[in-house]
Write a protein that holds these residues in place. Sequence first.
Motif, short mmCIF file in Angstrom:
data_model
loop_
_atom_site.label_atom_id
_atom_site.label_comp_id
_atom_site.label_asym_id
_atom_site.label_seq_id
_atom_site.Cartn_x
_atom_site.Cartn_y
_atom_site.Cartn_z
N LEU A 58 44.83 49.20 34.43
CA LEU A 58 45.97 49.04 35.33
C LEU A 58 47.06 49.94 35.05
N ALA A 59 47.78 50.59 36.06
CA ALA A 59 48.93 51.44 35.74
C ALA A 59 49.96 50.48 35.73
N LYS A 60 51.25 51.13 35.19
CA LYS A 60 52.18 50.25 35.24
C LYS A 60 52.77 49.56 36.48
N ARG A 61 52.78 50.38 37.35
CA ARG A 61 53.21 49.85 38.76
C ARG A 61 52.20 48.93 39.40
N GLN A 62 51.05 49.15 39.16
CA GLN A 62 49.84 48.13 39.52
C GLN A 62 50.01 46.79 38.81
N LYS A 63 50.36 46.87 37.61
CA LYS A 63 50.66 45.62 36.89
C LYS A 63 51.88 44.80 37.34
N GLU A 64 52.97 45.75 38.01
CA GLU A 64 54.20 45.03 38.61
C GLU A 64 53.72 44.39 39.97
N VAL A 65 53.01 44.84 40.61
CA VAL A 65 52.55 44.20 41.97
C VAL A 65 51.64 43.13 41.54
N LEU A 66 51.14 43.13 40.83
CA LEU A 66 50.06 42.09 40.25
C LEU A 66 50.80 40.89 39.99
N ARG A 67 52.05 41.18 38.99
CA ARG A 67 52.87 39.89 38.66
C ARG A 67 53.47 39.49 39.78
N LEU A 68 54.03 40.16 40.84
CA LEU A 68 54.69 39.52 41.90
C LEU A 68 53.83 38.91 42.58
N ILE A 69 52.58 39.16 42.96
CA ILE A 69 51.66 38.49 43.77
C ILE A 69 51.13 37.14 43.20
N ALA A 70 51.04 37.17 41.79
CA ALA A 70 50.58 35.88 40.87
C ALA A 70 51.92 35.16 41.11
N ALA A 71 52.90 35.66 41.41
CA ALA A 71 54.21 34.31 41.49
C ALA A 71 54.04 33.83 42.88
N ASN A 72 53.69 34.72 43.57
CA ASN A 72 53.82 34.34 45.31
C ASN A 72 52.56 34.73 45.88
N THR A 73 51.46 34.16 46.04
CA THR A 73 50.32 34.83 46.44
C THR A 73 50.24 34.78 48.14
N ALA A 74 51.36 34.36 48.50
CA ALA A 74 51.54 34.67 50.33
C ALA A 74 52.54 35.63 50.38
#
Length: 448
Positions: A388-404
């Motif tokens: 994963l690229a740095k920005r992709q990890k950031e996106v994934l963290r946000l989704i993990a925090a709120n799946t909706a």
Amino acid sequence: MPETNRIEYKRELSTGLEKEVIAFLNSREGGLLYIGLDKDGNTYGLADSDSDQLKIKDRLKNNIRPSALGLFDIVSEEKEGQDILKIIVASGPEKPYHLRKYGMSEKGCFIRIGSAAEPMPQKMIDELFASRTRNSISRIKSIRQDLTFGQLKIYYEESGHKLSSNFTKNLELLTEDNTFNYAAYLLADKNSTSIKVAKYSGGNRADLVESNEYGNECLVKATKQVIDKIAIENRTTTKITSKERQQSQLWNPIALREGIINAFVHNDYTNEIPPKFEIFADRIEITSAGGLPEGLSKKEFFEGFSVPRNKELMRIFKDLELVEQLGSGIPRILEHYGKDSFSFSDNFLRMNFMAKEVAVVDGGQTGGVIGGVIGGVISEAIDNESALAKRQKEVLRLIAANTAITYNEIAQALGINESAVGKHINALKEKGYLERKEGTRGYWEINL
């Protein structure tokens, strides 16, 4: 299933379509009309279901009075390899409905008796007309006539539709004397309808910690703002044990969204009381004005029978794909919460969604999301993904925090545009880290 008082079969699109739909509109419960099945339920299918669907919509729009727009859905289905159409018809609030050609006469009005549509006796026609609901948002004149609809036009364009110059008439935003009605007022760029989302620190209203006010603008925009706000509050909790990591949100996002939209669409605005949303430590309460619609029992309510209180709003929310189809909202909520989550009074309906237990990490430390930052174990798991690229990890963290979470919320959090968010999400999906559940109105599932 055989034909019943709520189910009708037609082998093909015939001249009797409007008659059957009118009978359901005039009934207490509405009904289902299938095109492509014979009277015994055998499948014959339709040669061109797309063309038939357009013809049906046009006929029901032009041949039935009062307007049935917002009171029916046309759904394409497949049965035994053949295309058929299902028309979902709600019980109408402005009975008696009739054929435009024949007016309110025994030749134009019909009622469902057993499994057949029969002419309505003149006495019943007169009684229904005398008791017809006149105090509706379509009949109330707007307190302002200098209304503009820039926001509504943008939402239609984003949904792939374009409003014509005659849209106020087509969307039934005018009274009989051609002035803006109260539905128009609610959907205008500016109004005085205030929508409040309150947050309390405990289980009662003693300690208000946050009060957000939306509204005073297009009701569609206010709806989306409330959905986004409560989605942010619907944090993900995590339970870490020696064997596994378990993640879940405090509230089911699908049921929560349905509850919010139901409150907006079915609220009784005639007394100028908007829906209210309250977040407590252990629950979310959603309160809408108006009890059950007249003629609808609690049993019928829970079974998904639809009697739209505001058919103009229902139609627009359906156009913008905020509502899927008539009668689908309450059954979707009941998939996750019991009937005891609903309470009724003469003047209000309240939905009470209890939160799941707060999860903990072994050793007693609180897990889940704190201040929008996910727990260290999950964050570390994402950081360790070398693909994963740095920005992709950031996106994934946000989704993990709120799946909706929405594209817009991710864009705002990262300071990028939504198209860039879309590219990162597509990349995560292609790599197998992300999967969408329940379609556009569902949630994200992360695979690590």
